[in-house]
Write a protein that holds these residues in place. Structure first.
Motif, PDB file in Angstrom:
ATOM      1  N   LEU A   1       0.828  -1.202   0.000  1.00  0.00           N
ATOM      2  CA  LEU A   1       0.000   0.000   0.000  1.00  0.00           C
ATOM      3  C   LEU A   1       0.863   1.253   0.000  1.00  0.00           C
ATOM      4  O   LEU A   1       0.536   2.254  -0.654  1.00  0.00           O
ATOM      5  N   LYS A   2       1.962   1.204   0.735  1.00  0.00           N
ATOM      6  CA  LYS A   2       2.879   2.342   0.785  1.00  0.00           C
ATOM      7  C   LYS A   2       3.327   2.743  -0.612  1.00  0.00           C
ATOM      8  O   LYS A   2       3.364   3.929  -0.962  1.00  0.00           O
ATOM      9  N   GLU A   3       3.664   1.761  -1.414  1.00  0.00           N
ATOM     10  CA  GLU A   3       4.125   2.032  -2.780  1.00  0.00           C
ATOM     11  C   GLU A   3       3.025   2.657  -3.624  1.00  0.00           C
ATOM     12  O   GLU A   3       3.251   3.644  -4.335  1.00  0.00           O
ATOM     13  N   LEU A   4       1.826   2.097  -3.561  1.00  0.00           N
ATOM     14  CA  LEU A   4       0.711   2.631  -4.339  1.00  0.00           C
ATOM     15  C   LEU A   4       0.366   4.058  -3.927  1.00  0.00           C
ATOM     16  O   LEU A   4       0.089   4.918  -4.778  1.00  0.00           O
ATOM     17  N   ILE A   5       0.388   4.315  -2.618  1.00  0.00           N
ATOM     18  CA  ILE A   5       0.054   5.649  -2.126  1.00  0.00           C
ATOM     19  C   ILE A   5       1.134   6.643  -2.526  1.00  0.00           C
ATOM     20  O   ILE A   5       0.841   7.762  -2.976  1.00  0.00           O
ATOM     21  N   ALA A   6       2.390   6.245  -2.378  1.00  0.00           N
ATOM     22  CA  ALA A   6       3.498   7.141  -2.730  1.00  0.00           C
ATOM     23  C   ALA A   6       3.474   7.510  -4.207  1.00  0.00           C
ATOM     24  O   ALA A   6       3.872   8.621  -4.592  1.00  0.00           O
ATOM     25  N   GLU A   7       3.019   6.593  -5.043  1.00  0.00           N
ATOM     26  CA  GLU A   7       2.945   6.856  -6.479  1.00  0.00           C
ATOM     27  C   GLU A   7       1.727   7.690  -6.858  1.00  0.00           C
ATOM     28  O   GLU A   7       1.556   8.044  -8.029  1.00  0.00           O
ATOM     29  N   GLY A   8       0.867   7.983  -5.883  1.00  0.00           N
ATOM     30  CA  GLY A   8      -0.325   8.775  -6.156  1.00  0.00           C
ATOM     31  C   GLY A   8      -1.363   8.049  -6.984  1.00  0.00           C
ATOM     32  O   GLY A   8      -2.132   8.667  -7.729  1.00  0.00           O
TER      33      GLY A   8
END
Length: 332
Positions: A286-293
């Motif tokens: 989830l961190k990756e998806l959120i960071a990528e916007g």
């Protein structure tokens, strides 16, 4: 409620549950069966034990304690007397029954190459009651609506377990498929769009022989019992959905499929376990998806009371969208 799950219950447990008041039966959320430990139910956000007379009690010493025969009978009826047939579901720790009800299992695990091969000596069961709540998504959908696309923003619903994520996205799928965007006075109008639901655990749609038993709208296709990532790709390739709905993402392959869908111009509505947006940022995938916007909207469901399900909605930057929406409503 007993009509929909009665076929899997041993007579002893079915009798005790039938003694509960109609009001409690109608609000049952979980039935916890633990061998030689108190029989417990959750209803309307509250917990209680059940006595040998079928009464709700708080004292565990007065509670009925299911024995080995109760648990064996429940497992036999859950698996239709064929453990082998349900081996894959047992390995994952749950069995989904007709109606979308999911039964979680715990016991002694058998490992093979470091992975769970199966669960034996099952001694704990959590029967989670699935029910459609029509209209539960009505106060939330306007926040997710993208007027430029006449669809939704990429959206992620977050909450701890048993706070209504699945119930919410089931209703949102129905409303999106129907075009029930809500608040027409604020200029939010649209048509129904094609919705693809990947229902890995058979909870969202409660399909029987491929036909949904819950109302997911007239323009919705369901991939039942299919792993999320694979199901998303199958939907993209063959059914041209405009919105993909998927429950409980969290694996790397889920993220890969979400990337594919979003880059293909398909809007995504997903859920994940997290108590807050900050908690979600601590989960690797989830961190990756959120960071990528990747998500433009985050719906965070709070701890609900018996009658209320509080929520917060944030944009991709983590800013609340409530104030902007309220201002638009007032000026319309």
């Amino acid at each position: 409620m007993l009509d929909s799950i009665g076929t899997i219950l041993p007579q002893s447990l079915k009798f005790l549950l039938s003694q509960l008041s109609k009001e409690v039966q109608a609000e049952l959320e979980e039935i916890r069966v633990r061998e030689e430990r108190p029989l417990e139910v959750c209803f309307a956000g509250r917990y209680a034990f059940i006595s040998e007379q079928g009464l709700l009690v708080q004292d565990e010493q007065k509670a009925y304690k299911p024995g080995r025969s109760d648990c064996l009978g429940l497992l036999e009826m859950l698996t239709n007397h064929s453990l082998y047939t349900f081996e894959e579901q047992l390995k994952r720790g749950f069995i989904t029954i007709a109606g979308g009800h999911r039964v979680g299992l715990a016991g002694r695990t058998i490992l093979e190459n470091g992975k769970v091969k199966q669960i034996r000596d099952v001694s704990s069961f959590n029967i989670r009651i699935a029910r459609a709540v029509t209209g539960v998504g009505k106060p939330i959908l306007p926040f997710l609506f993208d007027p430029k696309a006449l669809s939704i923003h990429h959206s992620l619903v977050l909450s701890p377990p048993q706070q209504g994520k699945t119930t919410l996205i089931r209703d949102l799928a129905r409303m999106i498929s129907n075009g029930e965007w809500g608040h027409g006075q604020a200029g939010i109008r649209g048509k129904g769009v094609k919705v693809g639901v990947i229902d890995e655990r058979s909870e969202l749609a409660a399909c029987v022989k491929g036909i949904p038993r819950f109302d997911l709208g007239p323009r919705t296709d369901v991939m039942d019992g299919c792993p999320k990532a694979e199901g998303m790709m199958m939907m993209i390739r063959s059914l041209s959905p405009e919105v993909l709905v998927v429950d409980e993402i969290g694996r790397p392959e889920d993220a890969d499929a979400i990337h594919e869908a979003m880059h293909a111009g398909i809007r995504v509505l997903a859920t994940a376990h997290a108590g807050s947006l900050d908690d979600a940022r601590r989960r690797p995938v989830l961190k990756e998806l959120i960071a990528e916007g990747m998500f433009a909207r985050f719906v965070v469901l709070g701890r609900r009371s018996a009658r209320e399900a509080p929520f917060q909605i944030f944009d991709a930057a983590g800013q609340s969208v409530h104030a902007a929406f309220a201002a638009r409503m007032e000026s319309s």
